[in-house]
Design a protein around this motif. Structure first.
Motif, PDB file in Angstrom:
ATOM      1  N   LEU A  18      16.090 -17.500  27.548  1.00 43.47           N
ATOM      2  CA  LEU A  18      15.510 -17.186  28.510  1.00 43.47           C
ATOM      3  C   LEU A  18      15.024 -16.785  29.597  1.00 43.47           C
ATOM      4  O   LEU A  18      15.441 -15.415  29.002  1.00 43.47           O
ATOM      5  N   SER A  19      14.568 -16.952  30.310  1.00 39.87           N
ATOM      6  CA  SER A  19      14.096 -15.854  31.140  1.00 39.87           C
ATOM      7  C   SER A  19      15.669 -15.120  32.464  1.00 39.87           C
ATOM      8  O   SER A  19      16.468 -15.557  31.532  1.00 39.87           O
ATOM      9  N   LEU A  20      14.971 -14.466  32.155  1.00 41.26           N
ATOM     10  CA  LEU A  20      16.773 -13.893  33.279  1.00 41.26           C
ATOM     11  C   LEU A  20      16.763 -14.294  34.138  1.00 41.26           C
ATOM     12  O   LEU A  20      18.461 -14.132  34.452  1.00 41.26           O
ATOM     13  N   TYR A  21      16.557 -15.416  35.219  1.00 40.43           N
ATOM     14  CA  TYR A  21      17.142 -15.597  36.193  1.00 40.43           C
ATOM     15  C   TYR A  21      18.155 -17.183  35.906  1.00 40.43           C
ATOM     16  O   TYR A  21      19.184 -17.535  35.796  1.00 40.43           O
ATOM     17  N   ASP A  22      17.460 -18.220  34.396  1.00 37.70           N
ATOM     18  CA  ASP A  22      18.334 -19.084  33.456  1.00 37.70           C
ATOM     19  C   ASP A  22      19.245 -18.083  33.155  1.00 37.70           C
ATOM     20  O   ASP A  22      20.564 -18.715  33.002  1.00 37.70           O
ATOM     21  N   ALA A  23      19.037 -17.208  32.373  1.00 39.93           N
ATOM     22  CA  ALA A  23      20.350 -16.082  31.975  1.00 39.93           C
ATOM     23  C   ALA A  23      21.855 -15.922  32.558  1.00 39.93           C
ATOM     24  O   ALA A  23      22.734 -15.879  31.996  1.00 39.93           O
ATOM     25  N   ALA A  24      21.424 -15.333  34.273  1.00 35.78           N
ATOM     26  CA  ALA A  24      22.373 -15.260  34.897  1.00 35.78           C
ATOM     27  C   ALA A  24      22.992 -16.175  34.632  1.00 35.78           C
ATOM     28  O   ALA A  24      24.187 -16.360  34.728  1.00 35.78           O
ATOM     29  N   LEU A  25      22.556 -17.663  35.763  1.00 36.27           N
ATOM     30  CA  LEU A  25      23.071 -18.557  35.510  1.00 36.27           C
ATOM     31  C   LEU A  25      24.065 -19.688  34.016  1.00 36.27           C
ATOM     32  O   LEU A  25      24.826 -20.143  33.791  1.00 36.27           O
ATOM     33  N   GLU A  26      23.217 -18.899  32.852  1.00 43.04           N
ATOM     34  CA  GLU A  26      24.034 -19.661  31.861  1.00 43.04           C
ATOM     35  C   GLU A  26      25.142 -18.232  31.633  1.00 43.04           C
ATOM     36  O   GLU A  26      26.281 -19.177  31.428  1.00 43.04           O
ATOM     37  N   VAL A  27      25.302 -17.303  31.469  1.00 38.37           N
ATOM     38  CA  VAL A  27      26.655 -16.536  31.881  1.00 38.37           C
ATOM     39  C   VAL A  27      27.701 -17.230  32.549  1.00 38.37           C
ATOM     40  O   VAL A  27      29.036 -17.205  31.626  1.00 38.37           O
ATOM     41  N   ASN A  28      27.430 -17.616  33.443  1.00 40.12           N
ATOM     42  CA  ASN A  28      28.247 -18.241  34.459  1.00 40.12           C
ATOM     43  C   ASN A  28      28.878 -20.016  34.009  1.00 40.12           C
ATOM     44  O   ASN A  28      30.042 -19.423  33.976  1.00 40.12           O
ATOM     45  N   HIS A  29      27.840 -19.874  33.257  1.00 41.29           N
ATOM     46  CA  HIS A  29      28.205 -21.685  32.240  1.00 41.29           C
ATOM     47  C   HIS A  29      29.093 -21.078  31.256  1.00 41.29           C
ATOM     48  O   HIS A  29      30.223 -21.944  30.849  1.00 41.29           O
ATOM     49  N   TRP A  30      28.881 -19.824  30.463  1.00 41.17           N
ATOM     50  CA  TRP A  30      30.105 -19.621  29.530  1.00 41.17           C
ATOM     51  C   TRP A  30      31.178 -19.322  30.393  1.00 41.17           C
ATOM     52  O   TRP A  30      32.500 -19.464  29.462  1.00 41.17           O
ATOM     53  N   CYS A  31      30.932 -18.701  31.304  1.00 41.05           N
ATOM     54  CA  CYS A  31      32.356 -17.705  31.929  1.00 41.05           C
ATOM     55  C   CYS A  31      33.170 -19.184  32.207  1.00 41.05           C
ATOM     56  O   CYS A  31      34.948 -19.438  32.621  1.00 41.05           O
ATOM     57  N   HIS A  32      32.277 -20.521  32.555  1.00 36.83           N
ATOM     58  CA  HIS A  32      32.996 -21.833  33.507  1.00 36.83           C
ATOM     59  C   HIS A  32      34.172 -22.181  32.394  1.00 36.83           C
ATOM     60  O   HIS A  32      34.568 -22.295  32.877  1.00 36.83           O
ATOM     61  N   GLU A  33      33.587 -22.520  30.896  1.00 34.65           N
ATOM     62  CA  GLU A  33      33.821 -22.919  30.098  1.00 34.65           C
ATOM     63  C   GLU A  33      34.948 -22.116  29.809  1.00 34.65           C
ATOM     64  O   GLU A  33      36.096 -22.971  29.156  1.00 34.65           O
ATOM     65  N   HIS A  34      35.552 -20.919  29.825  1.00 39.95           N
ATOM     66  CA  HIS A  34      36.639 -20.601  29.309  1.00 39.95           C
ATOM     67  C   HIS A  34      37.664 -20.402  30.927  1.00 39.95           C
ATOM     68  O   HIS A  34      38.699 -20.028  30.019  1.00 39.95           O
ATOM     69  N   VAL A  35      37.331 -20.336  31.702  1.00 41.29           N
ATOM     70  CA  VAL A  35      38.330 -19.687  33.066  1.00 41.29           C
ATOM     71  C   VAL A  35      37.821 -20.941  34.229  1.00 41.29           C
ATOM     72  O   VAL A  35      36.846 -20.899  34.700  1.00 41.29           O
ATOM     73  N   ASN A  36      38.978 -21.014  34.849  1.00 46.10           N
ATOM     74  CA  ASN A  36      39.232 -21.861  36.373  1.00 46.10           C
ATOM     75  C   ASN A  36      39.957 -21.178  37.476  1.00 46.10           C
ATOM     76  O   ASN A  36      40.582 -20.180  37.079  1.00 46.10           O
TER      77      ASN A  36
END
Length: 871
Positions: free
Chosen positions: A113-131
């Motif tokens: 991914l681009s750096l911009y999209d990678a930052a967003l993607e990491v947040n999606h990973w965190c949301h999969e695990h934590v609320n």
């Protein structure tokens, strides 16, 4: 051992050779050896003594691995790599092996991914695990937060920063220590993307950067800061520097700001150099210090802040002064040190927060739809994990007849197996009762992240009641000897080491004469708060190893050592005094004197009947009276009032927490002892009334407590003008569908009742806060004559909301779905403070809307009840 830090300095020099830990290298020449030296040069004392060198080498290895393997790592500036990728610590969390555990998984998600999209993607990973879900102030380690599946904003943001750094993306936690417009705070994350800093709501992924539910609240902040590891030379405004970190102010990234200069003078008008100036925001019914700056040789300092009201406070040699100012309206403010202990002045201020001024990035309908789709899928993954945990907990509960143990298992979330293994370990040793008692005196968060090693240590090496060294009732033994929970520290296995540290003769002597232990600690543990400016508690083992600590860590160490020797001890939950038990009384530990002062155990327990209070001469009393105002029959500590004690320089908040351990709130005035025991000294009582627009009407009164005497005081809550503005008319039908059927209902119903209409999302942080605020006043809502209808956009949002288990909401609330047209009409007809969910309006029986709010609103339940009370 007192000179442990000097030893660490020698290590740093040895690691560097002839180099410098903070030299300006290019990214390619900054190597792992220099990185280790850089970490040791700036890390707090607790990290030096509580974690092995191999741990930091492992973190460095993965930081450089990410720099080498991920495309943005090769062009990352050294400054951002050193300060925002390399450091493993984000806040005051326990450090763990998150990078080693999750590097490969996260790399696989972002490497193409681009750096911009990678930052967003990491947040999606965190949301999969934590609320989001609120919890106590101790910050869980990232892996513990994942294991639990939820955390408060400080834990969510610590997780996201750690995850971003794991894949080589510079990240930092941004923190508003106190909102100006409501009683709360918040933390989120900034990531360094394509040469600039962009923000995200942690575990709350959006389609783009610089977007979150808090855009508007952030535009109303007075101060936003972040602590940067090391001596940072970035472009941001520096608030302060110390041996560990650089504190920077980033409020101008979010809000309109202005710079104000402050002159500190004595009563004769002479400038006062080198004086600490505390900047305070009114929040939680106190003027809370959020940043401290020091005056220069001219007696001046300055601050950039949002365009709202703050207090500036300074003190020297027992004299103090303060001024309330509004940034943008005054270029310069003078603080005169003309107050001193003994004066009984009172003052009133109207604290007005900044006006909202948020800018929102563009999001297309297609982007929103795709983000929602992903969010729903991520919710399903997390909910499946939670369901597995709950099933395993239920299986454990089904196999035990111990009701207390059933409640403990229910609080353990992903840590259930650790607790089950511990109970089995105790049963094998015929110590199940002792083990359950130990668990019962841990916090809920402890049950979610405590390790088996810790539990075994404290079970095996704490003498039982049946042993001769312990002769006290269970209500003293269990919380003050058996329990390893002392303050806000991460619990570690200190019991065996501390209990065996002294020869047997010394252990017996310290047990029989605890004042000798205070002398030993005073002589052998050097106290220097500058060693630990972040106030991250150093473990008792770390304090013993280093022979030095900050004051709070020294206090925790003393309590741990005392309990290890069979002496009941505590840090007083009200005033923070370190105390040990002697013949049924709490004795204040004095680490400098031979004979400690005594104080009554009543200081902490606050019995209801004044006639039962043991009144030693070292205690005075406060008799607090209150003339009720409309909507506030029984004021609550932290919400409506607070008490602070003067220590000769600053005023320190007393902690009067609700006695119910399940309630994270302050005591009501009616639950205080009358009179309330206080140490002799000089105090300030502050009361405040929060208005719907976020302003606060405050009243503060100084008073003195003398030994053996009762001081009467009146708690004043200023009454706002009873002028009720009509915002609009709810003159359209409210048609909605019941969520578990196809039945369509329509309101208005009974025209003789007012209506509270809530338009909710699936359970975001603002909605969660709103439900908690309403739940806190459930009985009052049930006793009132008001209809309550809460609607969701669709069945899916309703189902996710129900998973949050808001079980304490007022009975009688009607829940429905399909609010689309209602939201549109409300937005058109009712002026609100924004357009974000949740939306709440209160309409009179004639359909006049007299209250409305949207988005993040703290104190909602009380505001609704106050508005209702005016009818």
């Amino acid at each position: 051992m007192r000179y442990f830090t000097a030893f660490i300095t020698l290590i740093v020099v040895a690691l560097l050779g002839t180099g410098c830990a903070d030299k300006k290298n290019t990214t390619d020449t900054f190597n792992e050896k220099e990185a280790l030296a850089f970490l040791y040069q700036y890390m707090p004392l607790g990290d030096q003594v509580d974690y092995p060198e191999d741990y930091f080498k492992e973190c460095i290895h993965y930081a450089f691995l990410a720099k080498q393997e991920l495309p943005w790592g090769k062009v990352l500036p050294e400054r951002e790599f050193k300060h925002f990728v390399l450091p493993p610590r984000v806040n005051n969390e326990n450090l763990d092996r998150f990078r080693a555990t999750y590097y490969e998984e996260l790399k696989g998600r972002v490497q193409h991914l681009s750096l911009y999209d990678a930052a967003l993607e990491v947040n999606h990973w965190c949301h999969e695990h934590v609320n989001y879900k609120g919890s106590d102030s101790r910050t869980s380690a990232p892996m513990a937060t994942v294991k639990t599946s939820w955390g408060r904003c400080g834990e969510e943001s610590t997780l996201l920063v750690t995850a971003l750094r794991t894949v080589g993306i510079p990240a930092r936690q941004v923190y508003t220590p106190r909102w100006a417009h409501c009683d709360d705070n918040h933390a989120w994350v900034e990531a360094y993307v394509d040469g600039d800093w962009h923000f995200m709501g942690a575990c709350e992924p959006e389609p783009v950067l610089d977007l979150g539910w808090f855009n508007e609240p952030a535009s109303r902040t007075l101060l936003l800061h972040t602590r940067v590891f090391g001596d940072y030379d970035g472009p941001e405004e520096v608030i302060s520097r110390n041996a560990n970190y650089t504190e920077i102010n980033v409020v101008d990234h979010y809000a309109k700001t202005a710079k104000t200069t402050f002159n500190v003078v004595d009563a004769e008008g002479r400038p006062q150099p080198g004086i600490a100036v505390e900047f305070k925001i009114y929040n939680y019914a106190e003027f809370c210090t959020v940043v401290t700056k020091t005056t220069d040789e001219k007696g001046q300092t300055w601050l950039t802040s949002g365009l709202g009201a703050m207090m500036a406070y300074a003190a020297k040699d027992g004299k103090f002064g303060f001024q309330v100012f509004r940034s943008g309206e005054q270029d310069a403010v003078t603080i005169t040190l003309d107050h001193e202990a003994g004066s009984e002045d009172c003052f009133e201020f109207d604290m007005v927060p900044p006006a909202p001024s948020a800018n929102l990035p563009e999001v297309t309908p297609e982007m929103r739809a795709e983000n929602d789709r992903r969010g729903h899928y991520e919710d399903s993954l997390r909910n499946a994990y939670i369901a597995d945990c709950k099933k395993a907990q239920q299986d454990l509960i089904a196999n035990t007849g111990n009701k207390t143990l059933c409640q403990i298992y229910d609080k353990s979330w992903g840590n259930y197996q650790t607790l089950a293994d511990f109970i089995q370990y105790a049963q094998d040793r015929k110590q199940e009762t002792k083990a359950v008692n130990l668990l019962q005196h841990l916090s809920d968060k402890d049950l979610r992240d405590v390790s088996l090693e810790v539990l075994k240590d404290h079970l095996d090496h704490t003498p039982g009641l049946e042993q001769s060294i312990i002769s006290m009732p269970p209500e003293l033994y269990e919380p003050y000897i058996l329990s390893p929970r002392i303050s806000n520290e991460m619990i570690v296995p200190w019991r065996k080491t501390l209990s065996e540290h002294f020869p047997e003769a010394d252990r017996r002597s310290f047990h029989d004469h605890p004042e000798q232990l205070t002398e030993w600690v005073g002589a052998h543990i050097h106290v220097d708060d500058a060693l630990n400016p972040q106030r991250i508690p150093i473990s008792p083992l770390g304090v013993l190893k280093a022979g030095q600590a900050d004051r709070h860590s020294r206090d925790i160490f003393f309590v741990a050592m005392a309990r290890s020797l069979g002496v009941a001890a505590q840090i007083n939950p009200v005033n923070g005094n370190v105390e040990y038990d002697r013949q049924g009384q709490w004795v204040k530990a004095d680490f400098t004197a031979t004979q400690p002062d005594q104080s009554s155990r009543q200081t902490a327990s606050l019995d209801d009947e004044a006639s039962d209070i043991n009144r030693p001469t070292a205690i005075g009393f406060l008799d607090l009276h209150y003339q009720p105002i409309e909507g506030t029959p029984d004021p609550k500590y932290y919400t409506h009032f607070s008490i602070k004690k003067f220590d000769g320089n600053s005023f320190r908040l007393l902690a009067y927490d609700a006695q119910d351990p399940g309630i994270d709130d302050g005591m009501t005035l009616s639950s205080f002892a009358h009179p309330t025991p206080l140490e002799p000294g000089y105090y300030v009582l502050t009361g405040g009334t929060r208005l719907p627009d976020g302003s606060a009407l405050t009243h503060s009164q100084f008073f003195t407590i003398e030994p053996g005497r009762t001081t009467p005081m009146e708690l004043v809550l200023r009454k706002p003008e009873a002028v009720q503005k009509v915002l609009g008319q709810l003159d359209f039908a409210l048609t909605y569908t019941l969520p578990d059927s196809d039945k369509v209902l329509s309101y208005p119903g009974d025209a003789s009742k007012p209506l509270i209409l809530g338009l909710l999302d699936q359970g975001s942080e603002p909605t969660t806060h709103a439900m908690q605020d309403i739940s806190a006043f459930a009985q009052q809502f049930e006793d009132s004559t008001v209809d309550m209808i809460f609607l969701f956009n669709n069945k899916e949002d309703y189902d996710k909301f129900m998973l949050k288990n808001f079980n304490n909401l007022p009975r009688g609330i009607v829940l429905g779905i399909q609010y689309g047209e209602i939201l549109q009409k409300v937005s058109e007809k009712i002026p609100l403070n924004g357009d974000q969910l949740p939306v709440f309006i209160l309409a009179k029986p004639n359909h006049d809307v007299v209250f409305g709010c949207s988005g993040y609103t703290i104190g909602l339940g009380e505001q609704l009840l106050k508005t209702l009370s005016q009818h």
